[in-house]
Design a protein around this motif. Structure first.
Motif, short mmCIF file in Angstrom:
data_model
loop_
_atom_site.label_atom_id
_atom_site.label_comp_id
_atom_site.label_asym_id
_atom_site.label_seq_id
_atom_site.Cartn_x
_atom_site.Cartn_y
_atom_site.Cartn_z
N GLN A 29 0.83 -1.21 0.00
CA GLN A 29 0.00 0.00 0.00
C GLN A 29 0.86 1.27 0.00
OE1 GLN A 29 -3.47 0.02 -0.09
NE2 GLN A 29 -3.22 -2.18 -0.45
N LEU A 30 2.14 1.10 0.40
CA LEU A 30 3.05 2.25 0.51
C LEU A 30 4.15 2.21 -0.55
CD1 LEU A 30 3.56 2.01 4.38
CD2 LEU A 30 2.09 3.67 3.21
N LYS A 31 3.97 1.40 -1.58
CA LYS A 31 5.08 1.14 -2.50
C LYS A 31 5.55 2.37 -3.26
CE LYS A 31 2.20 -0.62 -6.30
NZ LYS A 31 1.92 -1.83 -7.12
N ASN A 32 4.74 3.42 -3.33
CA ASN A 32 5.18 4.64 -3.98
C ASN A 32 6.01 5.53 -3.06
OD1 ASN A 32 3.98 4.05 -6.47
ND2 ASN A 32 2.00 4.85 -5.80
N ASN A 33 6.21 5.06 -1.83
CA ASN A 33 7.06 5.78 -0.87
C ASN A 33 8.11 4.80 -0.34
OD1 ASN A 33 8.21 7.36 1.12
ND2 ASN A 33 6.26 8.12 1.91
N PRO A 34 9.11 4.47 -1.16
CA PRO A 34 10.07 3.43 -0.78
C PRO A 34 10.87 3.77 0.47
CG PRO A 34 10.82 4.59 -2.75
CD PRO A 34 9.40 5.02 -2.51
N HIS A 35 11.14 5.06 0.70
CA HIS A 35 11.88 5.44 1.90
C HIS A 35 11.10 5.09 3.16
CE1 HIS A 35 15.22 7.60 -0.04
NE2 HIS A 35 14.33 8.05 -0.92
N LEU A 36 9.78 5.31 3.11
CA LEU A 36 8.95 4.98 4.26
C LEU A 36 8.88 3.48 4.47
CD1 LEU A 36 7.06 5.84 6.51
CD2 LEU A 36 5.18 5.94 4.83
N VAL A 37 8.80 2.72 3.38
CA VAL A 37 8.78 1.26 3.48
C VAL A 37 10.07 0.76 4.13
CG1 VAL A 37 8.78 -0.89 2.15
CG2 VAL A 37 7.20 0.94 1.54
N LEU A 38 11.20 1.33 3.72
CA LEU A 38 12.48 0.92 4.30
C LEU A 38 12.53 1.23 5.79
CD1 LEU A 38 15.34 -0.18 4.02
CD2 LEU A 38 16.09 2.11 3.35
N ARG A 39 12.05 2.43 6.17
CA ARG A 39 12.03 2.77 7.60
C ARG A 39 11.12 1.82 8.38
NH1 ARG A 39 12.21 8.15 5.60
NH2 ARG A 39 9.96 8.39 5.86
N PHE A 40 9.99 1.48 7.79
CA PHE A 40 9.05 0.55 8.43
C PHE A 40 9.71 -0.82 8.60
CE2 PHE A 40 4.99 -2.08 7.85
CZ PHE A 40 4.69 -2.04 9.21
N PHE A 41 10.41 -1.28 7.57
CA PHE A 41 11.09 -2.57 7.65
C PHE A 41 12.14 -2.55 8.76
CE2 PHE A 41 14.55 -5.44 6.68
CZ PHE A 41 13.91 -6.61 6.32
N LEU A 42 12.99 -1.54 8.76
CA LEU A 42 14.07 -1.48 9.75
C LEU A 42 13.52 -1.32 11.17
CD1 LEU A 42 16.61 0.79 7.80
CD2 LEU A 42 16.67 -1.70 8.09
N TRP A 43 12.43 -0.57 11.30
CA TRP A 43 11.81 -0.38 12.63
C TRP A 43 11.28 -1.70 13.16
CZ3 TRP A 43 6.40 -0.45 13.95
CH2 TRP A 43 6.15 -0.06 15.27
N THR A 44 10.53 -2.43 12.33
CA THR A 44 9.99 -3.71 12.78
C THR A 44 11.11 -4.72 13.05
OG1 THR A 44 9.70 -4.39 10.47
CG2 THR A 44 7.78 -3.45 11.59
N GLN A 45 12.19 -4.63 12.30
CA GLN A 45 13.32 -5.54 12.50
C GLN A 45 14.04 -5.20 13.80
OE1 GLN A 45 16.91 -5.13 9.96
NE2 GLN A 45 16.53 -7.24 9.33
N THR A 46 14.33 -3.92 14.01
CA THR A 46 15.05 -3.50 15.21
C THR A 46 14.26 -3.76 16.48
OG1 THR A 46 16.17 -1.78 13.93
CG2 THR A 46 16.21 -1.56 16.33
N LYS A 47 12.95 -3.51 16.45
CA LYS A 47 12.09 -3.67 17.63
C LYS A 47 11.53 -5.07 17.77
CE LYS A 47 12.53 0.71 18.61
NZ LYS A 47 13.35 1.15 19.77
#
Length: 494
Positions: A75-93
């Motif tokens: 749903q966020l694929k047009n905002n790749p920077h946000l997707v990357l932050r979301f991925f790293l956040w879920t991974q880190t936490k």
């Protein structure tokens, strides 16, 4: 095994059916919650960046499964920077136990957003962490792990609206990880379905194969990838693929053969370059000239140089260094100086290699004064000489019975460059000092040598023995002979 799984995805397409990557796609996984995905998407897109993460964690403390994460990311694929932050956040936490599905979704979104570096980092992580996931009862070795990542990227390709170059990124990630066999298999599977990796990606594959398995293995991959219907040295080159190699491809092949010492094959690739109407660049000429120089064929090297200049190909520092080094090796230092002066007139900066060639050349003809001048110029420019150059310089002065000057040059390099002398340099100097009867200086230098971790060898023992014999100190010489024999016996027993 992973190959059989990939075959089920990649190969059973009827011949009459036009190729499309949509044939690889899989249907989206069902959403277990009607509200979770739109809620998270809304929070990520509308909340302030500083508060969104704490708010998400408060309403979803248990996090998300990989399928939910993937659907949110789509749903966020047009905002790749946000997707990357979301991925790293879920991974880190530790809010998502990411698997190949969530990795692949994120990789595709990053790739389509031209965040290639970040996509490759996640590819390497996916290969390292999740490549062994598979069907129950299947066992995957390390070499099959990239193939599992490839399979997952294929299955999620269309759903993510990706582009074929995502597979180039995967291939480069594999090659950087030295996973050659999976890289070759991925290329074969792509090409069997009509997808051609980019030429530069193929060049990387050829280069890595040549480095690890030899130039002939690299050439075999070159023939397969580009559909070349002839072997090395054969005439009438025919192409059966829809794309052709570029000058970098042929340079890669020539470098491979040159590094393996196969000069004749270098020339054959050069001939193929002309047959393909592929215009050589400065690096191409440098490789060919280096092959001639290594054989001492400086006439042929100069012919290549003149051809390069006639074709308006600007020689670079590599080309100049090649010619300077070639003439220095055969003792024609005057011709090397001509190229050195021309290099300066054309505004091309000398490199460490330039000075090393000249120092070795002057030492070769016994002109140690000139070699010292070049060395001092090199030191002023803060170019650090390599070990073989320092050895040549030290040996040159010692051969002229100027051992103390050689010692001062070495000590200067230690002070200026923090240079670590080789055992051979110590041996040359100690031998020279002993021959001149400077036993005290030789003993001090030998103590420094031992302090650097070098043990005295038979040459050093013999140098001291001869030195003491010249002084008439037979007692010390005999003691050293005995010590040398005992030391050699201990080393053999050890």
């Amino acid at each position: 095994m992973a190959i059989s799984i990939l075959n089920r995805f990649l190969f059973p397409i009827p011949k009459h059916k036009p190729f499309s990557l949509s044939s690889f796609s899989s249907s989206p996984a069902s959403d277990q919650s009607n509200s979770l995905i739109p809620t998270v998407v809304s929070v990520l897109t509308h909340h302030r960046s500083k508060s969104r993460w704490n708010y998400l964690r408060s309403i979803y403390p248990d996090g998300f499964d990989p399928t939910q994460f993937s659907q949110i990311s789509l749903q966020l694929k047009n905002n790749p920077h946000l997707v990357l932050r979301f991925f790293l956040w879920t991974q880190t936490k530790s809010l998502c136990d990411h698997n190949l599905l969530s990795y692949s979704t994120t990789i595709h979104i990053l790739a389509r957003g031209r965040l290639k570096g970040q996509a490759q980092i996640l590819m390497k992580d996916a290969i390292r962490l999740h490549g062994s996931e598979g069907h129950e009862g299947e066992d995957f070795d390390l070499e099959s792990k990239p193939l599992k990542v490839f399979e997952s990227l294929v299955k999620t390709y269309t759903q993510c609206g990706s582009a074929p170059f995502v597979f180039d990124l995967l291939l480069k990630a594999c090659l950087e990880s030295k996973k050659i066999d999976p890289s070759i298999q991925i290329v074969r599977m792509l090409m069997s379905r009509g997808i051609s990796p980019r030429v530069n990606t193929c060049n990387c594959l050829i280069r890595q194969v040549s480095l690890c398995r030899g130039a002939h293995a690299g050439y075999a991959i070159y023939r397969e990838v580009f559909g070349l219907d002839c072997g090395i040295g054969e005439q009438n080159v025919k192409w059966v693929s829809r794309f052709r190699p570029n000058v970098q491809t042929l340079n890669t092949l020539m470098v491979g053969f040159y590094q393996d010492g196969l000069v004749e094959n270098v020339k054959e690739i050069w001939d193929q370059m002309k047959e393909l109407n592929c215009n050589p660049d400065g690096y191409s000429y440098s490789i060919l000239m280096a092959a001639y120089c290594d054989e001492g064929k400086m006439d042929e090297a100069e012919d290549s140089w003149n051809e390069m200049v006639a074709k308006k190909v600007e020689p670079d520092v590599v080309a100049y260094n090649t010619m300077i080094g070639g003439f220095c090796r055969i003792g024609e230092i005057e011709r090397a100086e001509e190229f050195f002066r021309e290099m300066a007139l054309n505004g091309i900066e000398s490199s460490t290699t330039t000075y090393e060639h000249l120092i070795n050349g002057y030492c070769k003809i016994g002109n140690v004064e000139s070699s010292k001048l070049v060395y001092e110029d090199m030191r002023r420019k803060d170019f650090r000489p390599n070990a073989s150059t320092m050895e040549a310089l030290v040996r040159g002065f010692c051969d002229k019975n100027r051992v103390l000057e050689a010692l001062e040059i070495l000590n200067g390099a230690i002070r200026h460059f923090d240079y670590c002398p080789t055992g051979k340099s110590y041996e040359i100097l100690i031998t020279g000092l002993c021959q001149e009867g400077k036993m005290e200086e030789a003993l001090k230098l030998q103590a420094k040598m031992v302090g650097k971790g070098f043990k005295p060898n038979s040459e050093i023992y013999n140098a001291f023995i001869c030195g003491y014999m010249k002084q008439g100190n037979i007692e010390v010489a005999d003691l050293l002979r005995k010590e040398m024999v005992e030391t050699q016996m201990c080393r053999k027993e050890g």
